[in-house]
Design a protein around this motif. Structure first.
Motif, mmCIF file in Angstrom:
data_model
loop_
_atom_site.group_PDB
_atom_site.id
_atom_site.type_symbol
_atom_site.label_atom_id
_atom_site.label_comp_id
_atom_site.label_asym_id
_atom_site.label_seq_id
_atom_site.Cartn_x
_atom_site.Cartn_y
_atom_site.Cartn_z
ATOM 1 N N ILE A 67 4.255 139.914 -23.492
ATOM 2 C CA ILE A 67 5.407 139.579 -24.339
ATOM 3 C C ILE A 67 5.962 138.211 -23.937
ATOM 4 N N SER A 68 6.050 137.981 -22.624
ATOM 5 C CA SER A 68 6.525 136.687 -22.127
ATOM 6 C C SER A 68 5.597 135.561 -22.572
ATOM 7 N N TYR A 69 4.294 135.794 -22.504
ATOM 8 C CA TYR A 69 3.302 134.807 -22.965
ATOM 9 C C TYR A 69 3.536 134.479 -24.440
ATOM 10 N N LEU A 70 3.773 135.515 -25.243
ATOM 11 C CA LEU A 70 4.000 135.315 -26.668
ATOM 12 C C LEU A 70 5.281 134.532 -26.923
ATOM 13 N N LEU A 71 6.327 134.827 -26.150
ATOM 14 C CA LEU A 71 7.585 134.084 -26.283
ATOM 15 C C LEU A 71 7.375 132.605 -25.951
ATOM 16 N N GLY A 72 6.609 132.346 -24.891
ATOM 17 C CA GLY A 72 6.304 130.965 -24.540
ATOM 18 C C GLY A 72 5.477 130.275 -25.607
ATOM 19 N N TYR A 73 4.553 131.018 -26.185
ATOM 20 C CA TYR A 73 3.686 130.473 -27.238
ATOM 21 C C TYR A 73 4.514 130.059 -28.462
ATOM 22 N N LYS A 74 5.505 130.890 -28.792
ATOM 23 C CA LYS A 74 6.321 130.633 -29.979
ATOM 24 C C LYS A 74 7.380 129.560 -29.743
ATOM 25 N N ALA A 75 7.859 129.432 -28.511
ATOM 26 C CA ALA A 75 8.973 128.523 -28.234
ATOM 27 C C ALA A 75 8.609 127.473 -27.193
#
Length: 205
Positions: free
Chosen positions: A72-80
């Motif tokens: 989830i953290s990886y995805l948040l970083g990917y998006k922002a």
């Protein structure tokens, strides 16, 4: 006071919702690092020594929760990614990632705040998901085993006093964290001291 704390912990450890709670805490800890996930896993490990919890199940749900939270953290970083690239933690994680590759994810698991910075950074720089998943699986499993066993051995050492076993386990965890931080500080200082020397050599040449 200690008797009341022990009674409360025993009630929590005997709850049928314990393993779901451990999973949820480990998941939230992936992108919200103030959640006491490690403390909870160590506590459950302590009570595994008395038979009130299942050590193998504690380790499995903790590792799965950590694995899911990191993604989830990886995805948040990917998006922002664009909004976090100038932060100090991001710069550290980016530079370390460039030096050590995906292995930094395993090391960062034991650095306070380092894990979240690293997973966010790996998403922000578009690190290949397959590589991230591979190294994160190693990190999550090693963390689950480490936390669970620290608690278990603490509980074994103080079988008649789980509170002391918990304090013993937390003390070991804090000691390991301190050692990691000291080693990281020494390496950083050596690199800083070496930079001017390297620069002067290049200039003279």
């Amino acid at each position: 006071m200690s008797h009341a704390v022990l009674e409360f912990l025993q009630q929590v450890m005997s709850s049928p919702w314990l393993y779901l709670a451990l999973f949820g805490l480990a998941l939230l800890d992936g992108f919200f690092p103030i959640v006491p996930a490690e403390t909870s896993v160590i506590t459950a490990g302590v009570f595994a020594a008395t038979g009130q919890t299942n050590l193998a199940l504690v380790i499995v749900v903790a590792a799965l929760g950590a694995f899911a939270g990191d993604h989830i953290s990886y995805l948040l970083g990917y998006k922002a990614g664009g909004r976090i690239r100038r932060r100090k933690a991001f710069v550290w994680a980016r530079d370390t990632l460039a030096e050590r590759g995906g292995l930094v994810l395993v090391v960062a698991r034991y650095i306070p705040g380092g894990r979240t910075a690293t997973t966010l950074t790996m998403g922000a720089v578009r690190h290949p998901l397959r590589s991230f998943t591979f190294f994160d699986a190693i990190a999550a499993v090693s963390w689950g085993v480490y936390s669970g066993l620290i608690g278990f051995f603490g509980g074994m050492a103080f079988e008649r006093d789980p509170i002391k076993g918990l304090l013993f386990g937390l003390g070991i965890a804090l000691g390991v964290t301190a050692i990691v931080e000291v080693v990281r500080w020494v390496r950083k200082r050596r690199a800083t001291n070496a930079s001017p020397q390297r620069l002067s050599v290049d200039t003279s040449v």
